[in-house]
Write a protein that holds these residues in place. Sequence first.
Motif, mmCIF file in Angstrom:
data_model
loop_
_atom_site.group_PDB
_atom_site.id
_atom_site.type_symbol
_atom_site.label_atom_id
_atom_site.label_comp_id
_atom_site.label_asym_id
_atom_site.label_seq_id
_atom_site.Cartn_x
_atom_site.Cartn_y
_atom_site.Cartn_z
ATOM 1 N N ALA A 57 0.474 -0.910 -0.249
ATOM 2 C CA ALA A 57 -0.367 0.136 -0.182
ATOM 3 C C ALA A 57 0.784 1.084 0.423
ATOM 4 N N VAL A 58 0.291 2.079 -0.983
ATOM 5 C CA VAL A 58 0.811 3.263 -0.673
ATOM 6 C C VAL A 58 -0.122 4.786 -0.255
ATOM 7 N N ASN A 59 -0.006 5.785 0.740
ATOM 8 C CA ASN A 59 -0.890 6.943 1.265
ATOM 9 C C ASN A 59 -0.587 7.654 -0.151
ATOM 10 N N SER A 60 -1.656 8.409 -0.087
ATOM 11 C CA SER A 60 -1.850 9.523 -0.752
ATOM 12 C C SER A 60 -0.676 10.018 -1.144
ATOM 13 N N MET A 61 -0.632 11.446 -1.965
ATOM 14 C CA MET A 61 0.583 11.397 -2.122
ATOM 15 C C MET A 61 0.651 13.219 -2.533
ATOM 16 N N ALA A 62 1.003 14.154 -2.802
ATOM 17 C CA ALA A 62 0.822 15.339 -3.391
ATOM 18 C C ALA A 62 2.121 16.419 -3.268
ATOM 19 N N PHE A 63 2.018 16.962 -4.974
ATOM 20 C CA PHE A 63 3.471 17.059 -5.561
ATOM 21 C C PHE A 63 3.366 18.744 -5.336
ATOM 22 N N GLU A 64 4.392 19.095 -3.864
ATOM 23 C CA GLU A 64 4.700 20.079 -3.663
ATOM 24 C C GLU A 64 5.558 21.039 -4.862
ATOM 25 N N GLN A 65 6.264 20.469 -5.344
ATOM 26 C CA GLN A 65 7.513 21.512 -6.276
ATOM 27 C C GLN A 65 7.317 20.492 -7.204
#
Length: 132
Positions: A57-65
């Motif tokens: 599993a991988v939790n959510s990720m948000a790309f900031e840069q």
Amino acid sequence: MREATTPKGTLTMRTVAMPANANPSGDIFGGWVMSQMDLAAYVASSERAGNRTVTAAVNSMAFEQPVKIGDTLCVYTSFERVGRTSMTIHVEAWVHRHQMPDRQQVTEAQFVMVAMDETGKPAIVPQQVGEA
């Protein structure tokens, strides 16, 4: 994502973002960044388990840069939990732009990795001193 000025964990992988990993605007695909993070989670977990591991599993990720062609992607790992057959690893991706002195955090996620034996069944992860 936390406001961070220094990476958390151990530097596990470094790689250069190449043109084949980019869209026509020169931004590196998020899927490529995630695959580098998955590789780093594999390296850390398989070394810790003494066995091959798989991503459960991988939790959510948000790309900031953004990551650009020619940037060095640096991936850091730290263990959050080591269970009987699985490990939760905090993975951070940072970018080093050669014209800038400091690294910038791109994204972070928790990867759950499961140790596997040679028959493809979950394997016991050896406990280390101080682990429950």
